[in-house]
Design a protein around this motif. Structure first.
Motif, PDB file in Angstrom:
ATOM      1  N   GLN A  19      21.806  29.439  22.123  1.00 23.51           N
ATOM      2  CA  GLN A  19      21.634  30.497  21.124  1.00 23.51           C
ATOM      3  C   GLN A  19      22.888  31.335  20.926  1.00 23.51           C
ATOM      4  OE1 GLN A  19      18.288  32.807  22.467  1.00 23.51           O
ATOM      5  NE2 GLN A  19      17.150  30.965  22.995  1.00 23.51           N
ATOM      6  N   GLN A  20      23.701  31.457  21.978  1.00 26.24           N
ATOM      7  CA  GLN A  20      24.916  32.251  21.900  1.00 26.24           C
ATOM      8  C   GLN A  20      25.911  31.712  22.925  1.00 26.24           C
ATOM      9  OE1 GLN A  20      22.647  35.773  23.636  1.00 26.24           O
ATOM     10  NE2 GLN A  20      24.702  36.258  24.381  1.00 26.24           N
ATOM     11  N   THR A  21      27.173  32.023  22.743  1.00 27.62           N
ATOM     12  CA  THR A  21      28.187  31.641  23.725  1.00 27.62           C
ATOM     13  C   THR A  21      27.919  32.400  25.021  1.00 27.62           C
ATOM     14  OG1 THR A  21      29.812  31.251  21.976  1.00 27.62           O
ATOM     15  CG2 THR A  21      30.671  31.604  24.202  1.00 27.62           C
ATOM     16  N   VAL A  22      28.031  31.680  26.141  1.00 26.69           N
ATOM     17  CA  VAL A  22      27.846  32.281  27.456  1.00 26.69           C
ATOM     18  C   VAL A  22      29.090  32.002  28.292  1.00 26.69           C
ATOM     19  CG1 VAL A  22      26.518  32.193  29.613  1.00 26.69           C
ATOM     20  CG2 VAL A  22      25.331  32.077  27.406  1.00 26.69           C
ATOM     21  N   VAL A  23      29.592  33.044  28.940  1.00 26.55           N
ATOM     22  CA  VAL A  23      30.742  32.920  29.828  1.00 26.55           C
ATOM     23  C   VAL A  23      30.254  33.121  31.254  1.00 26.55           C
ATOM     24  CG1 VAL A  23      32.994  33.860  30.455  1.00 26.55           C
ATOM     25  CG2 VAL A  23      32.299  33.813  28.043  1.00 26.55           C
ATOM     26  N   LEU A  24      30.457  32.099  32.095  1.00 25.11           N
ATOM     27  CA  LEU A  24      30.123  32.201  33.512  1.00 25.11           C
ATOM     28  C   LEU A  24      31.413  32.358  34.299  1.00 25.11           C
ATOM     29  CD1 LEU A  24      27.416  29.423  34.031  1.00 25.11           C
ATOM     30  CD2 LEU A  24      27.075  31.906  33.846  1.00 25.11           C
ATOM     31  N   PHE A  25      31.418  33.314  35.202  1.00 24.57           N
ATOM     32  CA  PHE A  25      32.578  33.592  36.036  1.00 24.57           C
ATOM     33  C   PHE A  25      32.198  33.405  37.491  1.00 24.57           C
ATOM     34  CE2 PHE A  25      35.162  37.063  38.192  1.00 24.57           C
ATOM     35  CZ  PHE A  25      36.298  36.272  38.328  1.00 24.57           C
ATOM     36  N   LYS A  26      32.830  32.444  38.145  1.00 25.39           N
ATOM     37  CA  LYS A  26      32.631  32.232  39.579  1.00 25.39           C
ATOM     38  C   LYS A  26      33.664  33.081  40.308  1.00 25.39           C
ATOM     39  CE  LYS A  26      31.063  27.432  39.434  1.00 25.39           C
ATOM     40  NZ  LYS A  26      31.414  26.088  39.931  1.00 25.39           N
ATOM     41  N   HIS A  27      33.167  34.030  41.092  1.00 19.97           N
ATOM     42  CA  HIS A  27      34.016  35.042  41.707  1.00 19.97           C
ATOM     43  C   HIS A  27      33.863  35.044  43.218  1.00 19.97           C
ATOM     44  CE1 HIS A  27      36.063  38.790  42.425  1.00 19.97           C
ATOM     45  NE2 HIS A  27      34.958  39.467  42.685  1.00 19.97           N
ATOM     46  N   SER A  28      34.989  35.081  43.920  1.00 21.67           N
ATOM     47  CA  SER A  28      34.983  35.226  45.369  1.00 21.67           C
ATOM     48  C   SER A  28      35.402  36.643  45.726  1.00 21.67           C
ATOM     49  CB  SER A  28      35.942  34.232  46.032  1.00 21.67           C
ATOM     50  OG  SER A  28      36.067  34.539  47.410  1.00 21.67           O
ATOM     51  N   THR A  29      34.545  37.343  46.447  1.00 21.97           N
ATOM     52  CA  THR A  29      34.850  38.711  46.848  1.00 21.97           C
ATOM     53  C   THR A  29      35.869  38.751  47.986  1.00 21.97           C
ATOM     54  OG1 THR A  29      32.906  38.631  48.305  1.00 21.97           O
ATOM     55  CG2 THR A  29      32.622  39.624  46.120  1.00 21.97           C
ATOM     56  N   ARG A  30      36.297  37.598  48.459  1.00 18.90           N
ATOM     57  CA  ARG A  30      37.257  37.524  49.566  1.00 18.90           C
ATOM     58  C   ARG A  30      38.651  37.071  49.133  1.00 18.90           C
ATOM     59  NH1 ARG A  30      33.438  34.386  53.948  1.00 18.90           N
ATOM     60  NH2 ARG A  30      31.806  35.968  54.008  1.00 18.90           N
ATOM     61  N   CYS A  31      38.860  36.909  47.852  1.00 17.53           N
ATOM     62  CA  CYS A  31      40.100  36.294  47.366  1.00 17.53           C
ATOM     63  C   CYS A  31      40.863  37.236  46.439  1.00 17.53           C
ATOM     64  CB  CYS A  31      39.744  35.002  46.635  1.00 17.53           C
ATOM     65  SG  CYS A  31      41.106  34.233  45.769  1.00 17.53           S
ATOM     66  N   PRO A  32      42.137  37.513  46.727  1.00 13.94           N
ATOM     67  CA  PRO A  32      42.913  38.395  45.848  1.00 13.94           C
ATOM     68  C   PRO A  32      43.153  37.800  44.456  1.00 13.94           C
ATOM     69  CG  PRO A  32      44.289  37.532  47.626  1.00 13.94           C
ATOM     70  CD  PRO A  32      42.886  37.102  47.911  1.00 13.94           C
ATOM     71  N   ILE A  33      43.249  36.491  44.361  1.00 17.33           N
ATOM     72  CA  ILE A  33      43.403  35.858  43.042  1.00 17.33           C
ATOM     73  C   ILE A  33      42.140  36.109  42.223  1.00 17.33           C
ATOM     74  CG2 ILE A  33      43.710  33.689  41.785  1.00 17.33           C
ATOM     75  CD1 ILE A  33      45.237  32.668  44.304  1.00 17.33           C
ATOM     76  N   SER A  34      40.994  35.999  42.868  1.00 15.53           N
ATOM     77  CA  SER A  34      39.729  36.242  42.192  1.00 15.53           C
ATOM     78  C   SER A  34      39.590  37.703  41.775  1.00 15.53           C
ATOM     79  CB  SER A  34      38.568  35.812  43.094  1.00 15.53           C
ATOM     80  OG  SER A  34      37.388  35.665  42.351  1.00 15.53           O
ATOM     81  N   ALA A  35      40.105  38.613  42.595  1.00 18.58           N
ATOM     82  CA  ALA A  35      40.070  40.038  42.233  1.00 18.58           C
ATOM     83  C   ALA A  35      40.855  40.289  40.952  1.00 18.58           C
ATOM     84  CB  ALA A  35      40.614  40.884  43.378  1.00 18.58           C
ATOM     85  N   GLN A  36      41.996  39.634  40.825  1.00 16.27           N
ATOM     86  CA  GLN A  36      42.805  39.766  39.608  1.00 16.27           C
ATOM     87  C   GLN A  36      42.056  39.169  38.415  1.00 16.27           C
ATOM     88  OE1 GLN A  36      46.712  38.009  39.933  1.00 16.27           O
ATOM     89  NE2 GLN A  36      47.133  38.261  37.770  1.00 16.27           N
ATOM     90  N   ALA A  37      41.450  38.011  38.612  1.00 17.29           N
ATOM     91  CA  ALA A  37      40.684  37.378  37.536  1.00 17.29           C
ATOM     92  C   ALA A  37      39.500  38.254  37.132  1.00 17.29           C
ATOM     93  CB  ALA A  37      40.208  35.994  37.976  1.00 17.29           C
ATOM     94  N   ASP A  38      38.892  38.931  38.105  1.00 19.95           N
ATOM     95  CA  ASP A  38      37.765  39.812  37.829  1.00 19.95           C
ATOM     96  C   ASP A  38      38.186  40.959  36.907  1.00 19.95           C
ATOM     97  OD1 ASP A  38      35.000  40.528  38.250  1.00 19.95           O
ATOM     98  OD2 ASP A  38      35.700  42.121  39.582  1.00 19.95           O
ATOM     99  N   GLU A  39      39.375  41.479  37.093  1.00 19.66           N
ATOM    100  CA  GLU A  39      39.887  42.527  36.210  1.00 19.66           C
ATOM    101  C   GLU A  39      40.050  42.003  34.783  1.00 19.66           C
ATOM    102  OE1 GLU A  39      43.442  44.288  37.801  1.00 19.66           O
ATOM    103  OE2 GLU A  39      42.478  44.738  39.723  1.00 19.66           O
ATOM    104  N   GLU A  40      40.570  40.794  34.647  1.00 18.06           N
ATOM    105  CA  GLU A  40      40.720  40.184  33.317  1.00 18.06           C
ATOM    106  C   GLU A  40      39.351  39.984  32.668  1.00 18.06           C
ATOM    107  OE1 GLU A  40      43.762  39.112  31.602  1.00 18.06           O
ATOM    108  OE2 GLU A  40      44.531  40.521  33.080  1.00 18.06           O
ATOM    109  N   MET A  41      38.394  39.507  33.471  1.00 20.27           N
ATOM    110  CA  MET A  41      37.057  39.253  32.948  1.00 20.27           C
ATOM    111  C   MET A  41      36.379  40.549  32.498  1.00 20.27           C
ATOM    112  SD  MET A  41      36.609  36.049  32.833  1.00 20.27           S
ATOM    113  CE  MET A  41      34.893  36.167  32.358  1.00 20.27           C
ATOM    114  N   ALA A  42      36.616  41.635  33.197  1.00 18.55           N
ATOM    115  CA  ALA A  42      36.035  42.923  32.803  1.00 18.55           C
ATOM    116  C   ALA A  42      36.529  43.337  31.422  1.00 18.55           C
ATOM    117  CB  ALA A  42      36.361  43.993  33.842  1.00 18.55           C
ATOM    118  N   LYS A  43      37.803  43.115  31.150  1.00 17.13           N
ATOM    119  CA  LYS A  43      38.361  43.433  29.832  1.00 17.13           C
ATOM    120  C   LYS A  43      37.730  42.557  28.755  1.00 17.13           C
ATOM    121  CE  LYS A  43      42.832  44.367  31.895  1.00 17.13           C
ATOM    122  NZ  LYS A  43      44.202  43.861  31.990  1.00 17.13           N
TER     123      LYS A  43
END
Length: 111
Positions: A19-43
């Protein structure tokens, strides 16, 4: 971002993509690369959620079963961090690690 913390939630997100585009984000709370990606995803979420794009986050450490089911059901090798754009129940685009950037997602979501 909606928590995708069960196989049922994952299936709901996949079904919603018909019905609509869905974006799934697999995030690791233990990974600094993932923390950076999480900031991008929030934007991205801030700019696209009101445009009808659905967003879900799978915490890969806490919900490993869901992360693995996502890989199996969608046919995309599991990585973390990883973003998958779903349309009509299928992966239309995906990327991982440092490639998870606002500009890349913007180009995919505006197509």
């Amino acid at each position: 971002m909606k928590a995708v913390d069960s196989i049922e939630n994952l299936q709901e997100a996949i079904d919603l993509s018909s019905q609509q585009t869905v974006v799934l984000f697999k995030h690791s709370t233990r990974c600094p690369i993932s923390a950076q990606a999480d900031e991008e995803m929030a934007k991205v979420e801030d700019d696209y959620e009101h445009k009808g794009v659905g967003f879900g986050r799978i915490l890969v450490v806490e919900h490993r079963d869901v992360a693995q089911a996502c890989a199996e059901q969608l046919g995309i090798k599991h990585e973390s961090p990883q973003v998958l754009v779903l349309k009509n129940g299928k992966v239309a685009w995906h990327d991982s690690h440092y490639a998870i950037r606002y500009d890349k997602l913007e180009s995919v979501l505006t197509m």
